[in-house]
Motif scaffolding. Sequence first.
Motif, PDB file in Angstrom:
ATOM      1  N   ARG A 162       1.094  -1.337   0.487  1.00 19.03           N
ATOM      2  CA  ARG A 162       0.000  -0.231   0.459  1.00 19.03           C
ATOM      3  C   ARG A 162       0.682   1.278  -0.259  1.00 19.03           C
ATOM      4  N   SER A 163       2.216   0.913   0.983  1.00 18.19           N
ATOM      5  CA  SER A 163       3.000   2.230   0.851  1.00 18.19           C
ATOM      6  C   SER A 163       3.607   3.183   0.056  1.00 18.19           C
ATOM      7  N   ARG A 164       4.252   1.901  -1.013  1.00 20.53           N
ATOM      8  CA  ARG A 164       5.231   1.413  -2.426  1.00 20.53           C
ATOM      9  C   ARG A 164       3.858   2.207  -3.364  1.00 20.53           C
ATOM     10  N   LEU A 165       2.757   1.528  -3.090  1.00 22.69           N
ATOM     11  CA  LEU A 165       1.391   1.972  -4.472  1.00 22.69           C
ATOM     12  C   LEU A 165       1.116   3.835  -4.114  1.00 22.69           C
ATOM     13  N   LEU A 166       1.791   4.159  -3.069  1.00 24.60           N
ATOM     14  CA  LEU A 166       0.977   5.224  -3.127  1.00 24.60           C
ATOM     15  C   LEU A 166       2.322   6.184  -2.981  1.00 24.60           C
ATOM     16  N   GLU A 167       3.366   5.423  -3.496  1.00 20.92           N
ATOM     17  CA  GLU A 167       4.570   6.452  -4.122  1.00 20.92           C
ATOM     18  C   GLU A 167       4.838   6.470  -4.952  1.00 20.92           C
ATOM     19  N   ILE A 168       4.246   5.079  -5.521  1.00 22.09           N
ATOM     20  CA  ILE A 168       4.473   5.477  -6.826  1.00 22.09           C
ATOM     21  C   ILE A 168       3.161   6.230  -7.719  1.00 22.09           C
ATOM     22  N   ALA A 169       2.378   6.422  -6.994  1.00 22.56           N
ATOM     23  CA  ALA A 169       1.263   7.366  -7.375  1.00 22.56           C
ATOM     24  C   ALA A 169       1.613   9.150  -6.885  1.00 22.56           C
ATOM     25  N   GLU A 170       2.756   8.977  -6.009  1.00 25.03           N
ATOM     26  CA  GLU A 170       2.783  10.036  -5.865  1.00 25.03           C
ATOM     27  C   GLU A 170       3.816  10.778  -7.166  1.00 25.03           C
ATOM     28  N   ARG A 171       4.072  10.154  -8.306  1.00 25.58           N
ATOM     29  CA  ARG A 171       5.037  10.129  -9.178  1.00 25.58           C
ATOM     30  C   ARG A 171       4.102  10.220 -11.037  1.00 25.58           C
ATOM     31  N   CYS A 172       3.034  10.079 -10.669  1.00 26.22           N
ATOM     32  CA  CYS A 172       2.122   9.956 -12.038  1.00 26.22           C
ATOM     33  C   CYS A 172       2.836  11.279 -13.031  1.00 26.22           C
ATOM     34  N   PRO A 173       2.998  11.069 -14.103  1.00 27.15           N
ATOM     35  CA  PRO A 173       2.802  12.552 -15.255  1.00 27.15           C
ATOM     36  C   PRO A 173       2.138  13.712 -14.760  1.00 27.15           C
ATOM     37  N   ILE A 174       1.066  13.866 -14.119  1.00 26.88           N
ATOM     38  CA  ILE A 174       0.065  14.683 -14.405  1.00 26.88           C
ATOM     39  C   ILE A 174       0.420  15.266 -12.808  1.00 26.88           C
ATOM     40  N   GLN A 175       0.918  14.625 -12.347  1.00 26.48           N
ATOM     41  CA  GLN A 175       1.514  15.632 -11.039  1.00 26.48           C
ATOM     42  C   GLN A 175       2.891  16.079 -11.170  1.00 26.48           C
ATOM     43  N   ARG A 176       3.580  15.347 -11.666  1.00 25.86           N
ATOM     44  CA  ARG A 176       4.741  15.682 -12.192  1.00 25.86           C
ATOM     45  C   ARG A 176       4.496  17.835 -13.155  1.00 25.86           C
ATOM     46  N   LEU A 177       4.301  17.283 -14.205  1.00 22.20           N
ATOM     47  CA  LEU A 177       3.675  17.856 -15.165  1.00 22.20           C
ATOM     48  C   LEU A 177       3.103  19.642 -13.927  1.00 22.20           C
ATOM     49  N   MET A 178       2.323  19.457 -13.206  1.00 24.40           N
ATOM     50  CA  MET A 178       1.291  20.322 -12.164  1.00 24.40           C
ATOM     51  C   MET A 178       2.320  20.866 -11.252  1.00 24.40           C
ATOM     52  N   THR A 179       3.663  19.698 -10.998  1.00 17.09           N
ATOM     53  CA  THR A 179       4.528  20.250  -9.771  1.00 17.09           C
ATOM     54  C   THR A 179       5.630  21.188  -9.957  1.00 17.09           C
ATOM     55  N   VAL A 180       6.144  20.325 -10.817  1.00 23.10           N
ATOM     56  CA  VAL A 180       7.845  20.738 -11.341  1.00 23.10           C
ATOM     57  C   VAL A 180       8.104  20.834 -12.818  1.00 23.10           C
ATOM     58  N   SER A 181       7.171  20.851 -14.010  1.00 22.35           N
ATOM     59  CA  SER A 181       7.223  21.254 -15.200  1.00 22.35           C
ATOM     60  C   SER A 181       7.001  22.365 -15.562  1.00 22.35           C
ATOM     61  N   GLN A 182       7.439  23.222 -16.040  1.00 24.71           N
ATOM     62  CA  GLN A 182       7.443  24.662 -16.432  1.00 24.71           C
ATOM     63  C   GLN A 182       7.106  24.400 -17.852  1.00 24.71           C
ATOM     64  N   VAL A 183       5.538  25.004 -18.009  1.00 25.26           N
ATOM     65  CA  VAL A 183       4.625  24.770 -18.970  1.00 25.26           C
ATOM     66  C   VAL A 183       3.955  25.720 -19.787  1.00 25.26           C
ATOM     67  N   GLU A 184       5.068  25.814 -20.944  1.00 32.49           N
ATOM     68  CA  GLU A 184       4.781  26.620 -22.280  1.00 32.49           C
ATOM     69  C   GLU A 184       3.360  27.244 -22.902  1.00 32.49           C
ATOM     70  N   ILE A 185       2.543  27.969 -23.135  1.00 34.21           N
ATOM     71  CA  ILE A 185       1.115  28.361 -23.047  1.00 34.21           C
ATOM     72  C   ILE A 185       1.943  29.957 -24.567  1.00 34.21           C
ATOM     73  N   ASP A 186       0.929  29.323 -25.887  1.00 37.62           N
ATOM     74  CA  ASP A 186       0.934  30.188 -27.013  1.00 37.62           C
ATOM     75  C   ASP A 186      -0.482  30.143 -27.393  1.00 37.62           C
ATOM     76  N   THR A 187      -0.847  31.168 -27.434  1.00 37.29           N
ATOM     77  CA  THR A 187      -2.376  31.802 -27.871  1.00 37.29           C
ATOM     78  C   THR A 187      -2.609  32.738 -29.329  1.00 37.29           C
ATOM     79  N   GLU A 188      -3.110  31.979 -29.845  1.00 42.02           N
ATOM     80  CA  GLU A 188      -3.219  32.793 -31.242  1.00 42.02           C
ATOM     81  C   GLU A 188      -4.531  32.569 -32.164  1.00 42.02           C
ATOM     82  N   LEU A 189      -5.000  33.604 -32.480  1.00 45.89           N
ATOM     83  CA  LEU A 189      -6.627  33.520 -33.399  1.00 45.89           C
ATOM     84  C   LEU A 189      -6.215  32.037 -34.293  1.00 45.89           C
ATOM     85  N   LEU A 190      -7.424  31.656 -34.590  1.00 43.29           N
ATOM     86  CA  LEU A 190      -7.581  30.688 -35.776  1.00 43.29           C
ATOM     87  C   LEU A 190      -7.339  31.323 -36.866  1.00 43.29           C
ATOM     88  N   ALA A 191      -7.057  30.809 -37.815  1.00 49.37           N
ATOM     89  CA  ALA A 191      -6.596  31.233 -39.127  1.00 49.37           C
ATOM     90  C   ALA A 191      -8.441  31.222 -40.360  1.00 49.37           C
TER      91      ALA A 191
END
Length: 134
Positions: free
Chosen positions: A105-134
Amino acid sequence: MTIVVTSEGQEGLRHRLEVEGFDDLFADGPEFIGGSDSAPDPHDYFDMALGACKAITARMYARRKEWPLEGVRVKVIRDDSQERHGTYRLLVSMDFLGIEDEKQRSRLLEIAERCPIQRLMTVSQVEIDTELLA
């Protein structure tokens, strides 16, 4: 991956979301900002992405280890009271059905802490470019 968001009429805030063949998803705003509360709002999808990713990550790990995981329950509680000040807090509680061994159970919790979305939310730099549709 392309996601298309389209307004549903001129009134309210409801939008149809199309994601790689899934076009029966919707987003709406809460009533207090002019929505009709007819679908999850964007914050809900953000929080759901984290819960779903943690569940999927734990399930994949248990399957690889051949552990007797029967199901995963994830509860995400949002505290957005300080969001305007830069802090958006999520409390995540998890239960691993069928797993009685505390080390597993502890190992599963530890592994869940490493899920890609958590990493994306907490350690990744997210860059967003917004433009008008052609």
